[in-house]
Design a protein around this motif. Structure first.
Motif, PDB file in Angstrom:
ATOM      1  N   ARG A  40      34.298  42.572  -3.769  1.00 40.27           N
ATOM      2  CA  ARG A  40      33.926  41.171  -4.280  1.00 40.27           C
ATOM      3  C   ARG A  40      34.927  40.127  -4.933  1.00 40.27           C
ATOM      4  NH1 ARG A  40      30.922  37.932  -6.644  1.00 40.27           N
ATOM      5  NH2 ARG A  40      28.995  39.678  -7.402  1.00 40.27           N
ATOM      6  N   THR A  41      34.624  40.848  -6.160  1.00 44.94           N
ATOM      7  CA  THR A  41      35.196  40.633  -7.212  1.00 44.94           C
ATOM      8  C   THR A  41      36.743  40.296  -7.017  1.00 44.94           C
ATOM      9  OG1 THR A  41      33.339  40.941  -8.629  1.00 44.94           O
ATOM     10  CG2 THR A  41      35.379  40.319  -9.600  1.00 44.94           C
ATOM     11  N   MET A  64      34.853  34.324 -16.080  1.00 41.52           N
ATOM     12  CA  MET A  64      33.196  35.126 -15.382  1.00 41.52           C
ATOM     13  C   MET A  64      33.918  34.476 -13.890  1.00 41.52           C
ATOM     14  SD  MET A  64      29.850  32.914 -15.701  1.00 41.52           S
ATOM     15  CE  MET A  64      29.661  32.352 -17.354  1.00 41.52           C
ATOM     16  N   PRO A  65      35.076  33.829 -14.083  1.00 42.70           N
ATOM     17  CA  PRO A  65      35.503  34.059 -12.801  1.00 42.70           C
ATOM     18  C   PRO A  65      36.300  35.373 -11.750  1.00 42.70           C
ATOM     19  CG  PRO A  65      37.260  33.121 -13.809  1.00 42.70           C
ATOM     20  CD  PRO A  65      35.585  33.802 -14.674  1.00 42.70           C
ATOM     21  N   GLY A  66      35.336  35.319 -10.526  1.00 42.70           N
ATOM     22  CA  GLY A  66      35.090  35.873  -9.642  1.00 42.70           C
ATOM     23  C   GLY A  66      33.869  37.158 -10.115  1.00 42.70           C
ATOM     24  N   ASN A  67      33.089  36.869 -10.765  1.00 43.76           N
ATOM     25  CA  ASN A  67      32.349  38.308 -11.499  1.00 43.76           C
ATOM     26  C   ASN A  67      30.955  37.890 -10.431  1.00 43.76           C
ATOM     27  OD1 ASN A  67      31.662  41.013 -12.026  1.00 43.76           O
ATOM     28  ND2 ASN A  67      32.635  40.722 -14.518  1.00 43.76           N
ATOM     29  N   LEU A  68      30.612  37.145 -11.559  1.00 42.87           N
ATOM     30  CA  LEU A  68      29.135  37.350 -11.476  1.00 42.87           C
ATOM     31  C   LEU A  68      28.909  35.246 -10.626  1.00 42.87           C
ATOM     32  CD1 LEU A  68      28.470  37.163 -14.856  1.00 42.87           C
ATOM     33  CD2 LEU A  68      27.954  38.879 -12.885  1.00 42.87           C
ATOM     34  N   LEU A  69      29.795  34.507 -10.338  1.00 48.74           N
ATOM     35  CA  LEU A  69      29.712  33.098  -9.522  1.00 48.74           C
ATOM     36  C   LEU A  69      30.512  32.878  -8.428  1.00 48.74           C
ATOM     37  CD1 LEU A  69      29.535  31.238 -13.133  1.00 48.74           C
ATOM     38  CD2 LEU A  69      27.375  32.365 -11.836  1.00 48.74           C
ATOM     39  N   ASP A  70      29.638  32.972  -7.255  1.00 48.57           N
ATOM     40  CA  ASP A  70      30.492  32.019  -6.442  1.00 48.57           C
ATOM     41  C   ASP A  70      31.685  30.806  -6.979  1.00 48.57           C
ATOM     42  OD1 ASP A  70      28.982  29.901  -5.673  1.00 48.57           O
ATOM     43  OD2 ASP A  70      27.518  30.366  -3.997  1.00 48.57           O
ATOM     44  N   ARG A  71      32.625  30.973  -5.378  1.00 48.29           N
ATOM     45  CA  ARG A  71      33.366  29.890  -6.177  1.00 48.29           C
ATOM     46  C   ARG A  71      32.885  28.627  -6.500  1.00 48.29           C
ATOM     47  NH1 ARG A  71      38.052  29.854  -2.187  1.00 48.29           N
ATOM     48  NH2 ARG A  71      38.405  31.023  -2.329  1.00 48.29           N
ATOM     49  N   ALA A  72      31.659  27.857  -5.673  1.00 49.57           N
ATOM     50  CA  ALA A  72      31.732  26.436  -5.808  1.00 49.57           C
ATOM     51  C   ALA A  72      30.726  26.952  -7.606  1.00 49.57           C
ATOM     52  CB  ALA A  72      30.369  26.535  -4.424  1.00 49.57           C
ATOM     53  N   THR A  73      30.240  27.817  -7.302  1.00 48.98           N
ATOM     54  CA  THR A  73      29.394  27.769  -8.894  1.00 48.98           C
ATOM     55  C   THR A  73      30.304  28.134 -10.503  1.00 48.98           C
ATOM     56  OG1 THR A  73      27.623  28.778  -7.723  1.00 48.98           O
ATOM     57  CG2 THR A  73      27.506  28.795  -9.961  1.00 48.98           C
ATOM     58  N   ARG A  74      31.417  28.559  -9.939  1.00 50.83           N
ATOM     59  CA  ARG A  74      32.074  28.588 -10.797  1.00 50.83           C
ATOM     60  C   ARG A  74      32.908  27.207 -10.782  1.00 50.83           C
ATOM     61  NH1 ARG A  74      33.705  32.950  -7.911  1.00 50.83           N
ATOM     62  NH2 ARG A  74      36.135  32.020  -7.374  1.00 50.83           N
ATOM     63  N   GLN A  75      33.322  26.883  -9.771  1.00 48.74           N
ATOM     64  CA  GLN A  75      34.092  24.746  -9.171  1.00 48.74           C
ATOM     65  C   GLN A  75      32.756  24.021 -10.763  1.00 48.74           C
ATOM     66  OE1 GLN A  75      34.852  24.024  -5.428  1.00 48.74           O
ATOM     67  NE2 GLN A  75      36.322  25.108  -5.976  1.00 48.74           N
ATOM     68  N   VAL A  76      31.853  24.317 -10.283  1.00 38.71           N
ATOM     69  CA  VAL A  76      30.577  23.321 -11.426  1.00 38.71           C
ATOM     70  C   VAL A  76      30.706  24.064 -12.628  1.00 38.71           C
ATOM     71  CG1 VAL A  76      28.596  23.196 -11.340  1.00 38.71           C
ATOM     72  CG2 VAL A  76      29.356  22.561  -8.836  1.00 38.71           C
ATOM     73  N   TRP A  77      30.327  25.205 -12.747  1.00 41.48           N
ATOM     74  CA  TRP A  77      30.913  25.955 -14.839  1.00 41.48           C
ATOM     75  C   TRP A  77      31.664  25.403 -15.364  1.00 41.48           C
ATOM     76  CZ3 TRP A  77      33.608  29.548 -17.495  1.00 41.48           C
ATOM     77  CH2 TRP A  77      32.842  29.825 -18.250  1.00 41.48           C
TER      78      TRP A  77
END
Length: 65
Positions: free
Chosen positions: A56-57, A1-14
């Protein structure tokens, strides 16, 4: 999911919550890269939304996160 659907902060939480191993995370980055490169070329002149999402991705992936 990196870069594709979530912004950086949300990816870190995920990532922190689900704790995928590094190989799984890198495979996800590779999958996002493959989709973005294909979409960037395919949608450049036909679908501005998909082109922008692919761009963006790629920016997110190249940021190294």
């Amino acid at each position: 999911m990196p870069g594709n659907l979530l912004d950086r902060a949300t990816r870190q939480v995920w990532r922190a919550d689900l704790e995928p191993d590094d190989d799984t995370w890198e495979r996800g980055r590779g999958w996002a890269l493959e989709q973005a490169v294909g979409a960037l070329h395919y949608y450049e002149h036909t679908n501005a939304h998909m082109f922008t999402a692919a761009h963006r991705t790629l920016r997110e992936l190249l940021s190294g996160d």
